[in-house]
Design a protein around this motif. Structure first.
Motif, PDB file in Angstrom:
ATOM      1  N   ASP A 177       0.810  -1.216   0.000  1.00 31.13           N
ATOM      2  CA  ASP A 177       0.000   0.000   0.000  1.00 31.13           C
ATOM      3  C   ASP A 177       0.848   1.273   0.000  1.00 31.13           C
ATOM      4  O   ASP A 177       1.989   1.277   0.462  1.00 31.13           O
ATOM      5  CB  ASP A 177      -0.912   0.032   1.232  1.00 31.13           C
ATOM      6  N   ASN A 178       0.239   2.335  -0.521  1.00 32.60           N
ATOM      7  CA  ASN A 178       0.705   3.718  -0.370  1.00 32.60           C
ATOM      8  C   ASN A 178       1.864   4.163  -1.262  1.00 32.60           C
ATOM      9  O   ASN A 178       2.113   5.354  -1.400  1.00 32.60           O
ATOM     10  CB  ASN A 178       1.070   4.039   1.091  1.00 32.60           C
ATOM     11  N   GLY A 179       2.609   3.239  -1.853  1.00 32.44           N
ATOM     12  CA  GLY A 179       3.673   3.648  -2.751  1.00 32.44           C
ATOM     13  C   GLY A 179       4.923   4.156  -2.062  1.00 32.44           C
ATOM     14  O   GLY A 179       5.418   5.258  -2.367  1.00 32.44           O
ATOM     15  N   TYR A 180       5.459   3.394  -1.118  1.00 33.44           N
ATOM     16  CA  TYR A 180       6.706   3.763  -0.451  1.00 33.44           C
ATOM     17  C   TYR A 180       7.909   3.283  -1.275  1.00 33.44           C
ATOM     18  O   TYR A 180       7.884   2.187  -1.853  1.00 33.44           O
ATOM     19  CB  TYR A 180       6.768   3.147   0.944  1.00 33.44           C
ATOM     20  N   ALA A 181       8.956   4.068  -1.300  1.00 35.06           N
ATOM     21  CA  ALA A 181      10.140   3.722  -2.083  1.00 35.06           C
ATOM     22  C   ALA A 181      10.770   2.413  -1.616  1.00 35.06           C
ATOM     23  O   ALA A 181      11.371   1.680  -2.409  1.00 35.06           O
ATOM     24  CB  ALA A 181      11.166   4.852  -2.003  1.00 35.06           C
ATOM     25  N   SER A 182      10.636   2.110  -0.329  1.00 38.47           N
ATOM     26  CA  SER A 182      11.218   0.875   0.201  1.00 38.47           C
ATOM     27  C   SER A 182      10.604  -0.374  -0.418  1.00 38.47           C
ATOM     28  O   SER A 182      11.204  -1.447  -0.393  1.00 38.47           O
ATOM     29  CB  SER A 182      11.046   0.830   1.725  1.00 38.47           C
ATOM     30  N   GLN A 183       9.430  -0.221  -0.979  1.00 40.25           N
ATOM     31  CA  GLN A 183       8.814  -1.362  -1.669  1.00 40.25           C
ATOM     32  C   GLN A 183       9.598  -1.708  -2.935  1.00 40.25           C
ATOM     33  O   GLN A 183       9.667  -2.877  -3.325  1.00 40.25           O
ATOM     34  CB  GLN A 183       7.351  -1.037  -1.989  1.00 40.25           C
ATOM     35  N   TYR A 184      10.189  -0.690  -3.520  1.00 36.45           N
ATOM     36  CA  TYR A 184      11.042  -0.914  -4.690  1.00 36.45           C
ATOM     37  C   TYR A 184      12.447  -1.304  -4.268  1.00 36.45           C
ATOM     38  O   TYR A 184      13.028  -2.264  -4.788  1.00 36.45           O
ATOM     39  CB  TYR A 184      11.088   0.345  -5.557  1.00 36.45           C
ATOM     40  N   THR A 185      13.023  -0.581  -3.323  1.00 38.34           N
ATOM     41  CA  THR A 185      14.427  -0.806  -2.964  1.00 38.34           C
ATOM     42  C   THR A 185      14.639  -2.065  -2.130  1.00 38.34           C
ATOM     43  O   THR A 185      15.674  -2.726  -2.247  1.00 38.34           O
ATOM     44  CB  THR A 185      14.985   0.403  -2.190  1.00 38.34           C
ATOM     45  N   ASN A 186      13.671  -2.421  -1.276  1.00 38.42           N
ATOM     46  CA  ASN A 186      13.858  -3.551  -0.360  1.00 38.42           C
ATOM     47  C   ASN A 186      12.992  -4.772  -0.658  1.00 38.42           C
ATOM     48  O   ASN A 186      13.438  -5.904  -0.462  1.00 38.42           O
ATOM     49  CB  ASN A 186      13.612  -3.091   1.091  1.00 38.42           C
ATOM     50  N   ALA A 187      11.745  -4.539  -1.079  1.00 39.95           N
ATOM     51  CA  ALA A 187      10.862  -5.686  -1.337  1.00 39.95           C
ATOM     52  C   ALA A 187      11.108  -6.298  -2.711  1.00 39.95           C
ATOM     53  O   ALA A 187      11.134  -7.530  -2.852  1.00 39.95           O
ATOM     54  CB  ALA A 187       9.400  -5.263  -1.216  1.00 39.95           C
ATOM     55  N   LEU A 188      11.275  -5.467  -3.726  1.00 39.55           N
ATOM     56  CA  LEU A 188      11.463  -5.975  -5.087  1.00 39.55           C
ATOM     57  C   LEU A 188      12.627  -6.952  -5.208  1.00 39.55           C
ATOM     58  O   LEU A 188      12.460  -8.037  -5.802  1.00 39.55           O
ATOM     59  CB  LEU A 188      11.635  -4.804  -6.061  1.00 39.55           C
ATOM     60  N   PRO A 189      13.824  -6.641  -4.682  1.00 40.26           N
ATOM     61  CA  PRO A 189      14.932  -7.597  -4.828  1.00 40.26           C
ATOM     62  C   PRO A 189      14.644  -8.964  -4.205  1.00 40.26           C
ATOM     63  O   PRO A 189      15.042  -9.999  -4.752  1.00 40.26           O
ATOM     64  CB  PRO A 189      16.098  -6.894  -4.131  1.00 40.26           C
ATOM     65  N   VAL A 190      13.962  -8.960  -3.064  1.00 38.55           N
ATOM     66  CA  VAL A 190      13.640 -10.224  -2.394  1.00 38.55           C
ATOM     67  C   VAL A 190      12.696 -11.060  -3.251  1.00 38.55           C
ATOM     68  O   VAL A 190      12.913 -12.262  -3.485  1.00 38.55           O
ATOM     69  CB  VAL A 190      13.013  -9.961  -1.007  1.00 38.55           C
ATOM     70  N   LEU A 191      11.625 -10.427  -3.736  1.00 36.81           N
ATOM     71  CA  LEU A 191      10.654 -11.157  -4.553  1.00 36.81           C
ATOM     72  C   LEU A 191      11.261 -11.581  -5.884  1.00 36.81           C
ATOM     73  O   LEU A 191      10.992 -12.686  -6.380  1.00 36.81           O
ATOM     74  CB  LEU A 191       9.408 -10.295  -4.787  1.00 36.81           C
ATOM     75  N   LYS A 192      12.086 -10.720  -6.446  1.00 40.45           N
ATOM     76  CA  LYS A 192      12.712 -11.035  -7.730  1.00 40.45           C
ATOM     77  C   LYS A 192      13.621 -12.246  -7.619  1.00 40.45           C
ATOM     78  O   LYS A 192      13.679 -13.097  -8.523  1.00 40.45           O
ATOM     79  CB  LYS A 192      13.495  -9.822  -8.233  1.00 40.45           C
ATOM     80  N   GLN A 193      14.334 -12.362  -6.512  1.00 46.41           N
ATOM     81  CA  GLN A 193      15.229 -13.499  -6.308  1.00 46.41           C
ATOM     82  C   GLN A 193      14.439 -14.807  -6.231  1.00 46.41           C
ATOM     83  O   GLN A 193      14.929 -15.864  -6.643  1.00 46.41           O
ATOM     84  CB  GLN A 193      16.049 -13.298  -5.040  1.00 46.41           C
ATOM     85  N   LEU A 194      13.212 -14.715  -5.720  1.00 49.75           N
ATOM     86  CA  LEU A 194      12.361 -15.894  -5.619  1.00 49.75           C
ATOM     87  C   LEU A 194      11.584 -16.163  -6.908  1.00 49.75           C
ATOM     88  O   LEU A 194      10.922 -17.199  -7.025  1.00 49.75           O
ATOM     89  CB  LEU A 194      11.361 -15.716  -4.459  1.00 49.75           C
ATOM     90  N   GLY A 195      11.666 -15.222  -7.850  1.00 51.35           N
ATOM     91  CA  GLY A 195      10.881 -15.356  -9.071  1.00 51.35           C
ATOM     92  C   GLY A 195       9.426 -14.992  -8.861  1.00 51.35           C
ATOM     93  O   GLY A 195       8.550 -15.448  -9.598  1.00 51.35           O
ATOM     94  N   TRP A 196       9.156 -14.154  -7.851  1.00 42.16           N
ATOM     95  CA  TRP A 196       7.798 -13.774  -7.483  1.00 42.16           C
ATOM     96  C   TRP A 196       7.484 -12.347  -7.913  1.00 42.16           C
ATOM     97  O   TRP A 196       8.377 -11.557  -8.220  1.00 42.16           O
ATOM     98  CB  TRP A 196       7.605 -13.890  -5.974  1.00 42.16           C
ATOM     99  N   VAL A 197       6.189 -12.033  -7.898  1.00 41.74           N
ATOM    100  CA  VAL A 197       5.720 -10.691  -8.252  1.00 41.74           C
ATOM    101  C   VAL A 197       4.830 -10.164  -7.132  1.00 41.74           C
ATOM    102  O   VAL A 197       4.357 -10.906  -6.276  1.00 41.74           O
ATOM    103  CB  VAL A 197       4.939 -10.697  -9.579  1.00 41.74           C
ATOM    104  N   GLY A 201      10.136   9.866   1.052  1.00 42.63           N
ATOM    105  CA  GLY A 201      10.074   8.408   1.100  1.00 42.63           C
ATOM    106  C   GLY A 201       9.108   7.766   0.144  1.00 42.63           C
ATOM    107  O   GLY A 201       8.844   6.557   0.243  1.00 42.63           O
ATOM    108  N   GLY A 202       8.590   8.551  -0.796  1.00 37.21           N
ATOM    109  CA  GLY A 202       7.657   8.001  -1.771  1.00 37.21           C
ATOM    110  C   GLY A 202       8.375   7.406  -2.966  1.00 37.21           C
ATOM    111  O   GLY A 202       9.512   7.765  -3.287  1.00 37.21           O
ATOM    112  N   VAL A 203       7.695   6.495  -3.660  1.00 38.38           N
ATOM    113  CA  VAL A 203       8.258   5.852  -4.834  1.00 38.38           C
ATOM    114  C   VAL A 203       8.320   6.851  -5.993  1.00 38.38           C
ATOM    115  O   VAL A 203       7.454   7.723  -6.140  1.00 38.38           O
ATOM    116  CB  VAL A 203       7.408   4.610  -5.215  1.00 38.38           C
ATOM    117  N   THR A 204       9.361   6.780  -6.807  1.00 41.96           N
ATOM    118  CA  THR A 204       9.502   7.673  -7.954  1.00 41.96           C
ATOM    119  C   THR A 204       8.801   7.069  -9.172  1.00 41.96           C
ATOM    120  O   THR A 204       8.450   5.884  -9.194  1.00 41.96           O
ATOM    121  CB  THR A 204      10.974   7.904  -8.304  1.00 41.96           C
ATOM    122  N   ASP A 205       8.635   7.882 -10.186  1.00 45.35           N
ATOM    123  CA  ASP A 205       8.009   7.417 -11.420  1.00 45.35           C
ATOM    124  C   ASP A 205       8.829   6.285 -12.051  1.00 45.35           C
ATOM    125  O   ASP A 205       8.269   5.275 -12.493  1.00 45.35           O
ATOM    126  CB  ASP A 205       7.871   8.575 -12.412  1.00 45.35           C
TER     127      ASP A 205
END
Length: 297
Positions: A128-148, A163-167
Motif C-alpha cells: 500500500d501507499n507507494g513507499y520507495a522501500s517497496q522498490y528498494t527492499n521488497a522488489l529484490p527479495v521477490l525477484k530473487q524468488l521469481g515472485w511478483v 520516502g515516496g516511490v519515484t516514477d
C-alpha cells in the motif's frame, strides 16, 4: 472374354466394398474422443492448469506498507514498518512452506476461466501507499524468488524526498512483472467524502495511472480499509474488477469481488507467526457489507 470381364468387375466390387468398410470403421472410432480429466485441488495446496473450468480455491492476500525500520522518533504507527530482513525471512518461510506469489489479475483469471496459477500454493502479496522501500527492499527479495507483487499506488502520494516511490521506480516494478493497482488520487478515507466527490477520487485515479503507465489498473485498495455501499458503487462504476479490504481472511471466488479479505502484515511478525496467521485466517472467506474500524492509513 465376357467371363474375364465379369471376374475383373467382381474384383473391383470387392476392393470398393473394403474401402467403404474401412472408412466407416474409422468414422465410428473417431466419434469416441478420449476423455481427459482435469484435476482441481482445493484447500491449502491448489494446483491449477489452463482449463475452461473456473477455479474454486481460496487464496490468502497479504498487505505490506513500509519495508524498512521505523525512522528515529517516528510519529507514525510503527506497525506499518516491516524491516527488510524480517520481510526476507517471511518470504523465505513462505517459499519453504510451498507458497508462490501471483497477482490479483491472475487470481481473477483463475476464478473466472480456469487460468493457471502454477503448481503449489498461490498467495497474493500487495503493498500500500507507494513507499520507495517497496522498490528498494521488497522488489529484490521477490525477484530473487521469481515472485511478483501488487503495488497499490496513490496518484498523489508521498514525494520521493519524503520516502515516496519515484516514477521510474513504478516503471521498474511494472517491468519486473508487478501489477499496478490504486488507492485513489490522494488516499483519502472514502467514506468521509461527499458522494459527488467520489468519482474524482476513484475514477480519475484509474484513468491517470492507465494513461501514465499503459497498464490496466483493474484493482482498488480501500484507504484505511474503509468502505460502504456508496464507496463500492463508485469503485465498481469506475471500471475496476474488484477491491481488497483489511478484514482478515482468505479471498474466495464466491465472495463479492469488491470486498475481498486480506491479511495486514505488521512489524515485529516473525516468519512462523506469519505462517500461523495465514493458517488461522483460512476459515474466514467473507467480509461485512461496510467497514469503518481501525486501519493503517
Amino acid at each position: 472374354m465376357i467371363r474375364a470381364r465379369f471376374v475383373a468387375l467382381g474384383s473391383l466390387i470387392v476392393v470398393v466394398a473394403a474401402v467403404v468398410a474401412l472408412v466407416l470403421s474409422s468414422s465410428r472410432s473417431g466419434s469416441h474422443k478420449p476423455i481427459v480429466s482435469a484435476q482441481h485441488s482445493t484447500g491449502t495446496a491448489p494446483v491449477s492448469r489452463n482449463t475452461d473450468t473456473p477455479g474454486t480455491a481460496t487464496v490468502p492476500i497479504l498487505t505490506y506498507h513500509v519495508i524498512n525500520v521505523p525512522p528515529p522518533q517516528s510519529a507514525g504507527a510503527t506497525d506499518m514498518y516491516v524491516p527488510a530482513a524480517e520481510f526476507a525471512s517471511q518470504m523465505d518461510a513462505l517459499k519453504a512452506d510451498g507458497w508462490h506469489a501471483v497477482t490479483l489479475d491472475q487470481l481473477e483469471a483463475y476464478w473466472t476461466r480456469g487460468g493457471s496459477l502454477g503448481p503449489g500454493k498461490p498467495i497474493v502479496i500487495t503493498f500500500d501507499n507507494g513507499y520507495a522501500s517497496q522498490y528498494t527492499n521488497a522488489l529484490p527479495v521477490l525477484k530473487q524468488l521469481g515472485w511478483v507483487g501488487v503495488e497499490n499506488l496513490q496518484v498523489n502520494g508521498l514525494a520521493p524526498s519524503d520516502g515516496g516511490v519515484t516514477d521510474s521506480q513504478v516503471r521498474g516494478l511494472i517491468a519486473a512483472g508487478w501489477q499496478l493497482a490504486t488507492q485513489g488520487v490522494s488516499g483519502t478515507d472514502l467514506i468521509t467524502l461527499d458522494p459527488n466527490a467520489l468519482p474524482a477520487e476513484v475514477a480519475t485515479a484509474r484513468q491517470l495511472l492507465r494513461s501514465r503507465y499503459g497498464v490496466p489498473v483493474n484493482w482498488f485498495s480501500y484507504p484505511s480499509g474503509h468502505y460502504d455501499a456508496t464507496v463500492i458503487a463508485a469503485v465498481r462504476a469506475a471500471g475496476f474488477v474488484g477491491a481488497t479490504t483489511i478484514v482478515a481472511g482468505w479471498a474466495s471466488p464466491q465472495q463479492e469481488r469488491f470486498r475481498l479479505p486480506s491479511l495486514q502484515v505488521l512489524g515485529g511478525t516473525t516468519a512462523p507467526e506469519l505462517l500461523s496467521q495465514i493458517a488461522s485466517a483460512q476459515a474466514t472467506t467473507s467480509t461485512p457489507t461496510a467497514y469503518s474500524g481501525p486501519g493503517i492509513p
